[in-house]
Design a protein around this motif. Sequence first.
Motif, PDB file in Angstrom:
ATOM      1  N   GLY A   1       7.086   1.596   3.162  1.00  0.00           N
ATOM      2  CA  GLY A   1       6.876   0.779   1.975  1.00  0.00           C
ATOM      3  C   GLY A   1       5.781   1.281   1.062  1.00  0.00           C
ATOM      4  O   GLY A   1       5.896   1.200  -0.166  1.00  0.00           O
ATOM      5  N   TRP A   2       4.699   1.795   1.643  1.00  0.00           N
ATOM      6  CA  TRP A   2       3.577   2.256   0.817  1.00  0.00           C
ATOM      7  C   TRP A   2       3.994   3.405  -0.098  1.00  0.00           C
ATOM      8  O   TRP A   2       3.741   3.382  -1.314  1.00  0.00           O
ATOM      9  CB  TRP A   2       2.422   2.665   1.721  1.00  0.00           C
ATOM     10  CG  TRP A   2       1.205   3.151   0.994  1.00  0.00           C
ATOM     11  CD1 TRP A   2       0.804   4.438   0.845  1.00  0.00           C
ATOM     12  CD2 TRP A   2       0.240   2.354   0.293  1.00  0.00           C
ATOM     13  NE1 TRP A   2      -0.345   4.510   0.108  1.00  0.00           N
ATOM     14  CE2 TRP A   2      -0.722   3.242  -0.247  1.00  0.00           C
ATOM     15  CE3 TRP A   2       0.089   0.992   0.072  1.00  0.00           C
ATOM     16  CZ2 TRP A   2      -1.812   2.796  -0.990  1.00  0.00           C
ATOM     17  CZ3 TRP A   2      -1.008   0.555  -0.677  1.00  0.00           C
ATOM     18  CH2 TRP A   2      -1.932   1.453  -1.193  1.00  0.00           C
ATOM     19  N   VAL A   3       4.648   4.415   0.487  1.00  0.00           N
ATOM     20  CA  VAL A   3       5.077   5.571  -0.313  1.00  0.00           C
ATOM     21  C   VAL A   3       6.137   5.145  -1.330  1.00  0.00           C
ATOM     22  O   VAL A   3       6.077   5.498  -2.516  1.00  0.00           O
ATOM     23  CB  VAL A   3       5.629   6.684   0.608  1.00  0.00           C
ATOM     24  CG1 VAL A   3       6.207   7.825  -0.230  1.00  0.00           C
ATOM     25  CG2 VAL A   3       4.535   7.208   1.517  1.00  0.00           C
ATOM     26  N   ALA A   4       7.125   4.371  -0.870  1.00  0.00           N
ATOM     27  CA  ALA A   4       8.190   3.927  -1.772  1.00  0.00           C
ATOM     28  C   ALA A   4       7.643   3.066  -2.894  1.00  0.00           C
ATOM     29  O   ALA A   4       8.126   3.123  -4.033  1.00  0.00           O
ATOM     30  CB  ALA A   4       9.252   3.161  -0.986  1.00  0.00           C
ATOM     31  N   GLY A   5       6.618   2.268  -2.587  1.00  0.00           N
ATOM     32  CA  GLY A   5       6.018   1.420  -3.609  1.00  0.00           C
ATOM     33  C   GLY A   5       5.386   2.226  -4.727  1.00  0.00           C
ATOM     34  O   GLY A   5       5.546   1.901  -5.912  1.00  0.00           O
ATOM     35  N   TRP A   6       4.657   3.285  -4.362  1.00  0.00           N
ATOM     36  CA  TRP A   6       4.044   4.123  -5.404  1.00  0.00           C
ATOM     37  C   TRP A   6       5.091   4.898  -6.182  1.00  0.00           C
ATOM     38  O   TRP A   6       4.971   5.071  -7.405  1.00  0.00           O
ATOM     39  CB  TRP A   6       3.022   5.070  -4.786  1.00  0.00           C
ATOM     40  CG  TRP A   6       1.715   4.404  -4.517  1.00  0.00           C
ATOM     41  CD1 TRP A   6       1.162   4.107  -3.310  1.00  0.00           C
ATOM     42  CD2 TRP A   6       0.796   3.897  -5.500  1.00  0.00           C
ATOM     43  NE1 TRP A   6      -0.040   3.458  -3.462  1.00  0.00           N
ATOM     44  CE2 TRP A   6      -0.291   3.319  -4.797  1.00  0.00           C
ATOM     45  CE3 TRP A   6       0.785   3.873  -6.893  1.00  0.00           C
ATOM     46  CZ2 TRP A   6      -1.370   2.716  -5.449  1.00  0.00           C
ATOM     47  CZ3 TRP A   6      -0.292   3.283  -7.544  1.00  0.00           C
ATOM     48  CH2 TRP A   6      -1.349   2.719  -6.829  1.00  0.00           C
ATOM     49  N   ILE A   7       6.135   5.352  -5.501  1.00  0.00           N
ATOM     50  CA  ILE A   7       7.220   6.019  -6.228  1.00  0.00           C
ATOM     51  C   ILE A   7       7.894   5.025  -7.168  1.00  0.00           C
ATOM     52  O   ILE A   7       8.348   5.378  -8.266  1.00  0.00           O
ATOM     53  CB  ILE A   7       8.226   6.634  -5.236  1.00  0.00           C
ATOM     54  CG1 ILE A   7       7.580   7.824  -4.512  1.00  0.00           C
ATOM     55  CG2 ILE A   7       9.501   7.085  -5.949  1.00  0.00           C
ATOM     56  CD1 ILE A   7       8.458   8.465  -3.456  1.00  0.00           C
TER      57      ILE A   7
END
Length: 293
Positions: free
Chosen positions: A64-70
Amino acid sequence: MPLTLAAEFLMLAALWGASFLFARLAVADFGPLPTAAMRCAIGAAMLLPVVVVRGQVAELRRHGWVAGWIGVLNAGIPFVLFTFAVQYIDTGVTSLLNATVPLFGAMVAWVWLKDRPNGSRVLGLALGFSGMALLALRTGMGSASGWALAAGLLGCFCYALAGSATRVHLTGVPAMVTAAASLVGATLVLAIPAWWLAPAHWPSASSWLAVLGLGVLCTGLAYALFFRIIDRIGPARALTVTYIVPVFAVTYGALFLGERLTSWMLGAGALVLIGTALSSGFVGLRGRARQPS
């Protein structure tokens, strides 16, 4: 293509085509940034329960963290830029800009991922950018509409960067998890500036309905439908919906906003769509078969 799949494909194009109309109606009262923030928030609220029902919560926590920034690149910034753009240029022109996402995607993949295009894809890049140049010449880059055109193209570039970033960092992650986390991330980043820029007056009922249409139909429902189509025919074929979206957007603009479709727009739009189709690999030019020695 089966009849049910074709119907879903056309429904998705109709929903995404309507996003430009809804954005034009909503932005007059809400402003670009609050409109984009509410669109992301409503879409996220619709997709998160789907992730839970599918039993993908663990994947959401892990990625979620990476996908959120993307998602800031894939939803937050582009939604703001396109909502700004529809204030000054026709929704049909804005939808043509949006159709260049695969064009920018091919360019970014060439530079970042070293995915070197073949001859027909290079020709597609040249044709697509020529079409955009023609749109820019008629729009006038020094005017407010010129800045709107630049904002739309920057939004497309953000989409393209997000696509390559997804390939690098989120390959193998369930598509619905990526979509939901992206919208959550975009919502969190836009929340405070949207609250700061919230309108001082109470928006009209039509503006509220337009925002709901953006969030429920053009984001939540459209994303769910898009990933359903991806599951059935794969991402490459699913993305060809990009070529149909301007047809619906132009039709809505003419019917509900009184927008006119000029021959200049038709010519420039044709170059953009042909170039995009070539650069994305959807169509290609056949070379002559080599004769055996």
